[in-house]
Design an enzyme around this catalytic site. Structure first.
Site, PDB file in Angstrom:
ATOM      1  N   LYS A 130     -14.942  19.121  23.790  1.00  0.00           N
ATOM      2  CA  LYS A 130     -14.879  17.663  23.663  1.00  0.00           C
ATOM      3  C   LYS A 130     -14.277  17.066  24.929  1.00  0.00           C
ATOM      4  CE  LYS A 130     -12.961  14.140  20.510  1.00  0.00           C
ATOM      5  NZ  LYS A 130     -12.146  13.927  19.298  1.00  0.00           N
ATOM      6  N   SER A 205     -14.715  11.003  16.418  1.00  0.00           N
ATOM      7  CA  SER A 205     -14.977  10.881  17.839  1.00  0.00           C
ATOM      8  C   SER A 205     -15.542  12.142  18.469  1.00  0.00           C
ATOM      9  CB  SER A 205     -13.684  10.498  18.563  1.00  0.00           C
ATOM     10  OG  SER A 205     -12.673  11.470  18.362  1.00  0.00           O
ATOM     11  N   SER A 229     -12.058  12.858  12.910  1.00  0.00           N
ATOM     12  CA  SER A 229     -12.868  13.059  14.112  1.00  0.00           C
ATOM     13  C   SER A 229     -13.410  14.461  14.284  1.00  0.00           C
ATOM     14  CB  SER A 229     -12.066  12.671  15.362  1.00  0.00           C
ATOM     15  OG  SER A 229     -11.879  11.277  15.411  1.00  0.00           O
TER      16      SER A 229
END
Length: 529
Positions: A130, A205, A229
């Site tokens: 990420k 996210s 997330s």
């Protein structure tokens, strides 16, 4: 006990503001190119259909080279990323060099396979990262245009632990702007698509991670979670993910940093396509704190106590849970009862109705020194001056803002948050915390919907912004949660459920994940959908 008039007014204000945003978005948002009918190609390389654990074993035994595995994933990313826009910066050349070094190391190793497995359990296995995690030499922006030149100079601890275990990063993946929205969209990298339906969101996210993993462009990855997330992207993309008990896996060198008391609610954890990779990844990522989680303890599912919570009881902020998600959770209950002879008890917690208010209030609490969290508008403007959300909204309406409408809306909504948390909401949280901890103990798990619906269409979370609280409330409670896929619905979109355990009982939910994968089939190739 009901909400006060002030709190009812806040609910109304939240909904009114989001209604205005919805209208503005429909009027002023640019139209996306049509993607209807397009789909991902079928996975053709069998190396892409094996877990990281299996790949590592084959690499150690020289049944396949690390270069072959890394190249297979590079080829897949190049095949699917034009559809997904999940990987925003690659390091393919460096990864192939590192894979070649792995193969040379294995060729020269004299201690045998067991030595390599103990020292480097993920040796030669590719992974995705990420973009909000620092990965040395890679962008470190979280989609904020003013940070577009920021490059990580170190690795975040979780990434460093995985690299030390032999994993090879292939690149970094997209996030929502500043990691604070359930859709991975920003004006630096653009919008990421769901591999099962390109018109749907991959969540946020960690949506880039979810998308590339679901699309078989990665086998393992890392995510962070302060409101869902990890779990929402895993749910929407049909993969496994684990929100660790807070404080076990380090969240240092991630952006944005936590402030106030947010470090009590954020977790980092593994994301993967195969359940058997969750536990070894968590052991590695936890590093010196792995002993806190009893990950070596064998779990006997027959001896656990199981509970199911079908919905939040009717929150004013969330939409009802869809029938297909209610039905699949019931199927989980029936299979457990049939397979193990256990009784799964349905329970309700009235306090869950206030899940959003609880999450929002606790996210805004000051730290022990009384310092409040860093304002979102400040983060929007870094490394320069704070953004002025109202001005950004006006700029957005004429296509001149560097920020997404979701980020602008969050900046505006932040101004409506009371400077002092409601005593009623604090009471509801404390009561809920006590009840849940008493229910779970050290041998209980419960099932809870991951979201009220399957993956929404792009931008529709703007019209239903509070549904994330099905995951967010678990952050506030500080509980470990494993997100598990449960097949596809009639439209070919992933179904799933959250498996929730008591604090530090992560090993229980990971064991249930293995059972659910074996029972419901786990990840499905979206190209075959």
């Amino acid at each position: 006990m009901a909400l006060s008039c002030l709190e009812k007014a806040q609910v109304w204000l939240f909904k009114a503001v989001m209604g205005v945003f919805s209208l503005l978005f429909r009027l002023f948002s640019p139209r996306r190119p049509a993607v209807s009918g397009k789909k991902l190609p079928l996975v053709s390389n069998p190396l892409l259909l094996q877990s990281a654990t299996q790949l590592a074993k084959k690499i150690r035994r020289r049944e396949v080279s690390s270069v072959e595995v890394v190249q297979a994933y590079i080829d897949r990313i190049q095949e699917v990323n034009p559809f997904l826009n999940a990987v925003v910066k690659d390091r393919f050349a460096a990864a192939l060099q590192e894979a070649a070094q792995v193969d040379k190391l294995i060729e020269e190793e004299t201690g045998g396979e067991e030595v390599l497995e103990d020292r480097l359990p993920l040796l030669g296995v590719p992974m995705s990262v990420k973009e909000s995690f620092a990965l040395q030499g890679m962008p470190f922006t979280t989609g904020v245009i003013s940070r577009r030149r920021v490059v990580a100079t170190v690795d975040s601890p979780a990434v460093a632990q995985l690299k030390r275990a032999g994993a090879i990063p292939l690149g970094v993946t997209n996030t929502s702007e500043l990691c604070m929205w359930p859709e991975s969209h920003n004006h630096l990298y653009g919008i990421t698509n769901n591999p099962y339906n390109l018109e749907r969101i991959p969540g946020g996210s960690s949506g880039g991670e979810g998308s590339i993993l679901g699309g078989a462009g990665a086998v393992i990855g890392v995510g962070s979670d302060i409101g869902g997330s990890i779990r929402m992207p895993c749910f929407f993309n049909g993969i496994f993910g684990h929100k660790t008990t807070p404080g076990v896996v380090s969240c240092e060198n991630q952006y944005p940093p936590t402030s106030g008391r947010q470090n009590e609610y954020i977790s980092s954890g593994p994301m993967c396509r195969y359940a058997e990779d969750l536990l070894p990844m968590l052991k590695i990522m936890a590093g010196p704190k792995a002993h806190m989680l009893s990950l070596n303890t064998k779990v006997h599912l027959k001896k656990l106590r199981f509970f199911t919570i079908p919905h939040d009881g009717g929150s004013a902020f969330t939409y009802p849970v869809s029938k297909d998600l209610i039905d699949i959770q019931r199927k989980v209950v029936k299979r457990l009862e049939a397979d193990f002879g256990v009784k799964v008890q349905e329970v309700q917690f009235p306090e869950l109705r206030y899940g959003f208010q609880i999450w929002d209030a606790y996210m805004g609490l000051p730290d022990k020194e009384g310092k409040p969290p860093q304002p979102f508008a400040e983060l929007m403007g870094e490394p320069g001056r704070p953004a002025w959300p109202l001005w950004e909204l006006l700029k957005w309406m004429i296509g001149k803002s560097e920020h997404t409408v979701a980020a602008i809306g969050l900046g505006l909504l932040e101004a409506t948050r009371s400077s002092k948390a409601s005593s009623f909401i604090i009471q509801q949280k404390e009561k809920l915390q006590k009840e849940v901890e008493e229910l779970l103990g050290t041998d209980g798990v419960f099932f809870y919907p991951s979201h009220p619906r399957v993956a929404p269409k792009h931008h529709h979370t703007l019209f239903r912004p509070f549904d994330f609280v099905y995951t967010g409330i678990m952050n506030t409670l500080g509980l470990p949660v494993t997100q598990c896929p449960l097949g596809l619905n009639e439209d070919g979109l992933p179904l799933g459920v959250q498996v929730v355990g008591g604090k530090l009982q992560d090993h229980l939910t990971l064991a249930v994940a293995l059972y659910l994968e074996n029972t419901f089939g786990g990840w499905r190739d979206p190209g075959a959908n």
